[in-house]
Structure formats: C-alpha cells, structure tokens
Enzyme design. Structure first.
Site, PDB file in Angstrom:
ATOM      1  N   GLN A  46       0.819  -1.226   0.000  1.00 29.56           N
ATOM      2  CA  GLN A  46       0.000   0.000   0.000  1.00 29.56           C
ATOM      3  C   GLN A  46       0.846   1.266   0.000  1.00 29.56           C
ATOM      4  OE1 GLN A  46      -3.359   0.458  -0.217  1.00 29.56           O
ATOM      5  NE2 GLN A  46      -3.679  -1.733  -0.430  1.00 29.56           N
ATOM      6  N   CYS A  92     -10.801  -8.525  -0.059  1.00 26.13           N
ATOM      7  CA  CYS A  92     -10.711  -9.974   0.082  1.00 26.13           C
ATOM      8  C   CYS A  92     -11.748 -10.497   1.061  1.00 26.13           C
ATOM      9  CB  CYS A  92      -9.324 -10.368   0.566  1.00 26.13           C
ATOM     10  SG  CYS A  92      -8.039  -9.423  -0.226  1.00 26.13           S
TER      11      CYS A  92
HETATM   12  C1  LIG Z   1      -3.142  -5.898  -2.447  1.00 30.56           C
HETATM   13  C2  LIG Z   1      -2.302  -6.282  -1.300  1.00 30.56           C
HETATM   14  C3  LIG Z   1      -1.588  -7.486  -1.292  1.00 30.56           C
HETATM   15  C4  LIG Z   1      -1.722  -8.505  -2.390  1.00 30.56           C
HETATM   16  O1  LIG Z   1      -1.106  -8.104  -3.584  1.00 30.56           O
HETATM   17  P1  LIG Z   1      -1.499  -8.887  -4.936  1.00 30.56           P
HETATM   18  O2  LIG Z   1      -0.576  -8.315  -5.962  1.00 30.56           O
HETATM   19  O3  LIG Z   1      -2.924  -8.566  -5.205  1.00 30.56           O
HETATM   20  O4  LIG Z   1      -1.244 -10.318  -4.688  1.00 30.56           O
HETATM   21  C5  LIG Z   1      -0.779  -7.759  -0.215  1.00 30.56           C
HETATM   22  N1  LIG Z   1      -0.648  -6.896   0.801  1.00 30.56           N
HETATM   23  C6  LIG Z   1      -1.319  -5.716   0.833  1.00 30.56           C
HETATM   24  C7  LIG Z   1      -1.124  -4.794   1.988  1.00 30.56           C
HETATM   25  C8  LIG Z   1      -2.169  -5.385  -0.207  1.00 30.56           C
HETATM   26  O5  LIG Z   1      -2.832  -4.239  -0.155  1.00 30.56           O
END
Ligand SMILES: *Cc1c(COP(=O)(O)O)cnc(C)c1O
Length: 395
Positions: A179, A324
């Site tokens: 993020q 999710c």
């Molecule tokens: C979106 C997200 C992930 C997962 O990343 P992907 O590329 O969708 O697998 C992991 N950690 C955080 C904090 C996220 O926001």
C-alpha cells in the site's frame, strides 16, 4: 457522476504503462534466456525494468526479484526467513494482528509446522511502536514482519524505527509495502528493511506482477522450481510486458511523489473534515500517520454493505474493509484489532483515492455519504432504539 474511490483494492492502469506493455508484446516478445538477438533484446528490457525499480527503492539490481504480485512476494519472504531461522533452531516470528491475509495465512501455516507467532496488539490509533517490537524479541526470533501501511485503514507504521531495532538485534525484517510503494517515499536502506513486498496494480501498473526485494545476504528459498530465472530463486519465463509496464508505472509515481502526495492528502483532508461532521461517526486509525489517500470511517447503526450498495447506485465505487473479505459477513479483522466492537466493525467505509481523483469527485462523495447514512439510519430499527435511549451509543 462516476467516482472510483477504491484504489487500495486496485488501480486502473496508466496510459504510459499500457503503451509500454503493448510495445513489449509487439517488439520484445523474445525469451530473455535465448541467446539470439530477439531474446537478448528482451533481456535488455528486463534489465532496464530491474534497474528502474531498484533506483526507486534505493536498492541494488541484484536485490530485486520479480514475482506474480504482492501475495507471492509476501509468501516467499516469510517462508524464506522461517526456513533460514529453522536451520538455526529459531522458530519464533513477530507480526501484528492486522496484517494482510497474504501474511496472516502464511503465518498460520507456519504455526501448524511448529512456529510460535507473537501477534502484537495494535493500538486504537492503528499503530505499533518499535519499543513493543523490541520487547517481543527473543533469542529464537527468526523474523519480524510488519506492514508498511495498512490496506484497510491506511495507517503508516514507524518502519524505520522498527527496522533499526531489528538491525540492532540481527533479526531479519520484512515489510509488506504494497500500500505504501508509489504513494509515500520508501527507501530500503534508510528504512532498515531486509525484505519488502510490492505489487504493480496498487500504483497504476498491471495486475499479476510484483517484486520481492531481498537485501544482499538474505537467503531466499524457492516457491516455484524450474529454470534459472531470477538468479535461480523464481522459475518461469519472465512476463516482460507486465514487468516493464510495472517499471514505467513505478517511475511515473516516484517522479511525481511529492506533488501527488500534496494533492491527494489535501483531498483526503476534505473527506476527513466533512465525514467527521456526521453524528456518531469515527475515523479509524491515526489522523496524521496515514497514507495520503486512504480513509476509513465507522458510522454507528450502519451496515457497511448497505452503504456500499447505495453509494454504488450513485456511481461511487468504495469498499468496506478489504476487498478480500467484503464478500463475507465477518467483521473486519483490522477493525477488531483496533478494539472496535463487533457491531461497529461491520459498519465501516473505506474510501481510497489518489491523484486520478478530482476535487469535484471528492465533493460529490461528501455530499452523498451523509445523505445515505441519514437514509439508512431512518429506516433502521437499531437506530430508533439508539435515538430513544433504549440502547447506548458506542461511538
Ligand atoms: C493488495 C495487497 C496485497 C496482495 O497483492 P497482490 O498483488 O494482489 O497479490 C498484499 N498486501 C497488501 C497490503 C495489499 O494491499
């Protein structure tokens, strides 16, 4: 009006990244492992992308490993550090209760294999302190994994200080920076980071591609066996369009970091100011230590899902908690970790904006949210009880 305010779930791809991907598909379709010119042209593209990304993080090209995204990078970092620790008889890991599920579920797996995990409590402001991390350290601690910025509420942890206490004790430090990257300045050296995960689709790059940064000397174990790609640590023919598109997207946001941060945090402050005026509402997470674009509110007596659907009907794309879990009716594990009661943790709204958003869009949001909250409260029997004093307000 259509307003996309769910950038913490994913972002739309930038024009520059999209053009770069098309260019790669047309002209750099070779396999970088091939010895002929077409293959070597692709290998050069790959190297260029690695160099760009390393520069944005203040890392070395040899410390960049391409993955299929943030989840894979998180899995590989945590499992590698756990394996390295296990070889030395160390089977303790420190983390927090409000990590992304890519971390939490990997830690659960390790618990089943005999690892002991300390999940640090998060304060009501959504933060942990370096002192608390230090106090949890043991002789057999194999890893500290703490996210840079939280995906649901947007709080930024004191990563540099946490990294420093880990360095001092010689304990590997991983941070899920998915993020943060592209939104705030991250410097793996200054921040004392040993492993870091990032994902392209959170900063206007393509989906399905990310990076695991592993500092020199940090051992990686493979999740995927096969060819010798990524210095033997991640097999599979490289996805040049995605990788190169990610590098272009990252360079773009890194080059404009300060101006984007300024613009977006000003818009975010309007959101916070206006939505805080709604009675019985609360901003989740620290007011200052947060991402430029993410806010999360709880409105008492409101079901998050109903609010989202009505916002969607007005053209506003937002989220309650993380993408999710929003398919399920479980309250957010992040809000529960902050100590919000169950009934309140159900009613959260996450708005995640970025430099693609305009002030007009933000004003539209601050007009619609109070209207919908009002409407929902008026038809809610629970709200009636609260108003009559038959039930106590919790916010
Ligand atoms: C979106 C997200 C992930 C997962 O990343 P992907 O590329 O969708 O697998 C992991 N950690 C955080 C904090 C996220 O926001």
């Amino acid at each position: 009006m259509q307003v996309y305010a769910d950038n913490a779930a994913t972002t739309r791809i930038s024009d520059a990244a999209k053009q770069e991907m098309i260019l790669c598909m047309d002209e750099f379709y070779g396999n970088p492992s091939s010895l002929h010119t077409i293959g070597q042209k692709a290998a050069e593209k790959l190297f260029e992308a690695r160099k760009t990304i390393a520069q944005c993080l203040n890392a070395d090209v040899k410390e960049i490993y391409f993955t299929s995204g943030g989840s894979e990078a998180d899995n590989q970092a945590v499992l590698s550090a756990a394996e390295t620790g296990k070889l030395k008889g160390k089977k303790h890991i420190i983390s927090t209760a409000f990590e992304h599920h890519a971390i939490l579920h990997t830690l659960k797996k390790l618990e089943r294999e005999g690892f002991e995990i300390t999940y640090l409590d998060v304060h009501e402001n959504g933060l942990v302190t370096a002192e608390e991390v230090k106090a949890a350290m043991r002789e057999d601690t194999a890893l500290v994994t703490i996210m840079y910025a939280n995906n649901e509420i947007g709080t930024i942890q004191p990563i540099r200080e946490i990294g420093a206490v880990c360095r001092e004790k010689g304990i590997p430090f991983h941070t899920d920076a998915v993020q943060a990257i592209g939104h705030v300045k991250v410097d793996v050296q200054a921040d004392n980071i040993d492993f870091l995960s990032l994902s392209a689709h959170k900063f206007h790059g393509p989906k399905g591609v990310g990076v695991l940064y592993a500092r020199k000397g940090m051992r990686l174990f493979n999740l995927i066996e096969g060819g010798a790609q990524e210095r033997g640590r991640r097999a599979g023919t490289e996805n040049i369009p995605a990788i190169s598109g990610m590098a272009v997207a990252l360079k773009d946001v890194c080059d404009h970091m300060e101006e984007n941060e300024k613009k977006v945090s000003a818009l975010r402050d309007i959101l916070i100011e206006e939505l805080s005026k709604i009675p019985h509402s609360v901003l989740n997470g620290d007011r200052e230590q947060r991402l430029p674009g993410t806010v999360n509110f709880c409105f008492e007596g409101i079901e998050g899902e109903s609010l989202l659907l009505l916002l969607d009907a007005k053209g506003i794309a937002a989220s309650s908690g993380s993408a999710c879990t929003s398919g399920s009716l479980d309250p957010s594990h992040v809000l529960l970790a902050l100590g919000r009661p169950h009934e309140v943790a159900h009613g959260s709204l996450r708005l995640s904006i970025d430099h693609y958003n305009t002030e007009e869009e933000i004003r539209y949001i601050t007009e619609k949210v109070p209207e919908i909250v009002d409407y929902l409260r008026n038809i809610s029997p629970v709200w009636e009880e609260l108003e009559k004093g038959e039930r106590a307000h919790v916010i």
